[in-house]
Design an enzyme around this catalytic site. Structure first.
Site, PDB file in Angstrom:
ATOM      1  N   ARG A  89      45.340  -1.530  27.189  1.00  0.00           N
ATOM      2  CA  ARG A  89      45.479  -1.543  25.737  1.00  0.00           C
ATOM      3  C   ARG A  89      46.305  -0.348  25.267  1.00  0.00           C
ATOM      4  O   ARG A  89      46.166   0.754  25.758  1.00  0.00           O
ATOM      5  CB  ARG A  89      44.091  -1.515  25.083  1.00  0.00           C
ATOM      6  CG  ARG A  89      44.097  -1.742  23.588  1.00  0.00           C
ATOM      7  CD  ARG A  89      42.723  -2.132  23.076  1.00  0.00           C
ATOM      8  NE  ARG A  89      41.727  -1.072  23.255  1.00  0.00           N
ATOM      9  CZ  ARG A  89      40.455  -1.189  22.867  1.00  0.00           C
ATOM     10  NH1 ARG A  89      40.039  -2.315  22.315  1.00  0.00           N
ATOM     11  NH2 ARG A  89      39.613  -0.184  23.051  1.00  0.00           N
ATOM     12  N   ARG A 138      31.717   4.778  29.996  1.00  0.00           N
ATOM     13  CA  ARG A 138      31.097   3.969  28.933  1.00  0.00           C
ATOM     14  C   ARG A 138      30.324   2.800  29.526  1.00  0.00           C
ATOM     15  O   ARG A 138      29.234   2.446  29.050  1.00  0.00           O
ATOM     16  CB  ARG A 138      32.170   3.467  27.959  1.00  0.00           C
ATOM     17  CG  ARG A 138      32.804   4.568  27.115  1.00  0.00           C
ATOM     18  CD  ARG A 138      34.040   4.079  26.392  1.00  0.00           C
ATOM     19  NE  ARG A 138      33.751   3.052  25.410  1.00  0.00           N
ATOM     20  CZ  ARG A 138      34.675   2.243  24.868  1.00  0.00           C
ATOM     21  NH1 ARG A 138      35.932   2.339  25.257  1.00  0.00           N
ATOM     22  NH2 ARG A 138      34.344   1.348  23.973  1.00  0.00           N
ATOM     23  N   ARG A 187      19.748  -0.986  21.126  1.00  0.00           N
ATOM     24  CA  ARG A 187      20.473  -0.415  22.256  1.00  0.00           C
ATOM     25  C   ARG A 187      19.575  -0.192  23.472  1.00  0.00           C
ATOM     26  O   ARG A 187      20.064   0.152  24.543  1.00  0.00           O
ATOM     27  CB  ARG A 187      21.128   0.918  21.864  1.00  0.00           C
ATOM     28  CG  ARG A 187      22.303   0.767  20.932  1.00  0.00           C
ATOM     29  CD  ARG A 187      23.025   2.087  20.756  1.00  0.00           C
ATOM     30  NE  ARG A 187      24.168   1.972  19.859  1.00  0.00           N
ATOM     31  CZ  ARG A 187      25.374   1.597  20.220  1.00  0.00           C
ATOM     32  NH1 ARG A 187      25.605   1.272  21.473  1.00  0.00           N
ATOM     33  NH2 ARG A 187      26.368   1.526  19.353  1.00  0.00           N
ATOM     34  N   ARG A 198      44.979   5.487  24.062  1.00  0.00           N
ATOM     35  CA  ARG A 198      43.924   6.351  23.547  1.00  0.00           C
ATOM     36  C   ARG A 198      43.089   6.886  24.703  1.00  0.00           C
ATOM     37  O   ARG A 198      42.949   6.246  25.741  1.00  0.00           O
ATOM     38  CB  ARG A 198      43.013   5.569  22.590  1.00  0.00           C
ATOM     39  CG  ARG A 198      43.724   5.046  21.371  1.00  0.00           C
ATOM     40  CD  ARG A 198      42.792   4.369  20.389  1.00  0.00           C
ATOM     41  NE  ARG A 198      41.586   3.805  20.998  1.00  0.00           N
ATOM     42  CZ  ARG A 198      40.774   2.954  20.366  1.00  0.00           C
ATOM     43  NH1 ARG A 198      41.055   2.565  19.145  1.00  0.00           N
ATOM     44  NH2 ARG A 198      39.697   2.486  20.962  1.00  0.00           N
ATOM     45  N   LYS A 209      32.682  -8.998  22.117  1.00  0.00           N
ATOM     46  CA  LYS A 209      31.612  -9.473  21.245  1.00  0.00           C
ATOM     47  C   LYS A 209      31.932  -9.241  19.768  1.00  0.00           C
ATOM     48  O   LYS A 209      31.538 -10.027  18.907  1.00  0.00           O
ATOM     49  CB  LYS A 209      30.277  -8.842  21.620  1.00  0.00           C
ATOM     50  CG  LYS A 209      30.154  -7.354  21.389  1.00  0.00           C
ATOM     51  CD  LYS A 209      28.782  -6.854  21.829  1.00  0.00           C
ATOM     52  CE  LYS A 209      28.584  -5.381  21.517  1.00  0.00           C
ATOM     53  NZ  LYS A 209      29.548  -4.507  22.229  1.00  0.00           N
TER      54      LYS A 209
END
Length: 208
Positions: free
Chosen positions: A127, A165, A88, A154, A13
């Site tokens: 990633r 998450r 949120r 990471r 997004k």
């Protein structure tokens, strides 16, 4: 036009939002950016926010909403704004509706970049980031193509972290999809495609 960006972490997004800003000049309103700017400016709201941030606490909804109201009242947001990272939860969404109504405005809709959870886990866990220059690539990059530096994964791109998450997103933010759908204000696009194809559908959904 006033819109809200919705989508799980890694759905893309942010990429789509940035393209809308570049092409159509929406005021990009990110709560994270707003908090940092308010603290840097040492405004009254910034000082209040900093006290919570310094204590390692979440900034209360009321304060975030006041920051959003302050931001959307600025001249560059008069023609349209795109909210990223807010609301949120349902309480924040209701407060946003009320704040806009006070200003004689309304939310045109919420844009959902929809990507299945397993695709996001695969996408983010592959990633890699360059330690030297910050370039973001994939596990296909053994060394950074920009500077030759070391590529690493990471902590927040590891599968177990990504799943956590996504769990938080599902419990707190995903109900907003139903909230806006019930209002007839939800636009959903399939985010599991090349960026240009997704963007073409985004513009079509927003009638741009």
């Amino acid at each position: 036009m006033n819109i809200v960006l919705l989508g799980a972490p890694g759905a893309g997004k942010g990429t789509q939002g940035q393209r809308l800003v570049e092409e159509f000049g929406f005021a990009h309103i990110s709560t994270g950016d707003m908090l940092r700017a308010a603290v840097k400016a040492n405004s009254e709201l910034g000082q209040k926010a900093k006290s919570y941030m310094d204590a390692g606490q979440l900034v209360p909804d009321e304060l975030i909403i006041d920051l959003v109201k302050e931001r959307i009242s600025q001249p560059d947001a008069a023609e349209g704004s795109m909210l990223d990272g807010f609301p949120r939860n349902i309480a924040q969404a209701e407060a946003l509706d009320a704040a806009l109504a006070e200003m004689g405005r309304e939310l045109d809709g919420a844009l959902l970049v929809d990507v299945a959870a397993d695709v996001i886990v695969s996408r983010l866990s592959s990633r890699r980031t360059c330690r030297a220059c910050g370039f973001t690539g994939s596990d296909k990059h053994e060394v950074c193509p920009r500077c030759g530096g070391e590529m690493y994964q990471r902590d927040d791109d590891k599968p177990e972290t990504i799943k956590n998450r996504l769990d938080v997103y599902e419990s707190q933010t995903a109900p907003l999809v139903s909230y806006y759908k019930e209002q007839g204000k939800l636009w959903a696009v399939d985010g599991d495609r090349p960026v240009d194809e997704v963007y073409a559908d985004v513009k079509k959904a927003l009638s741009l």
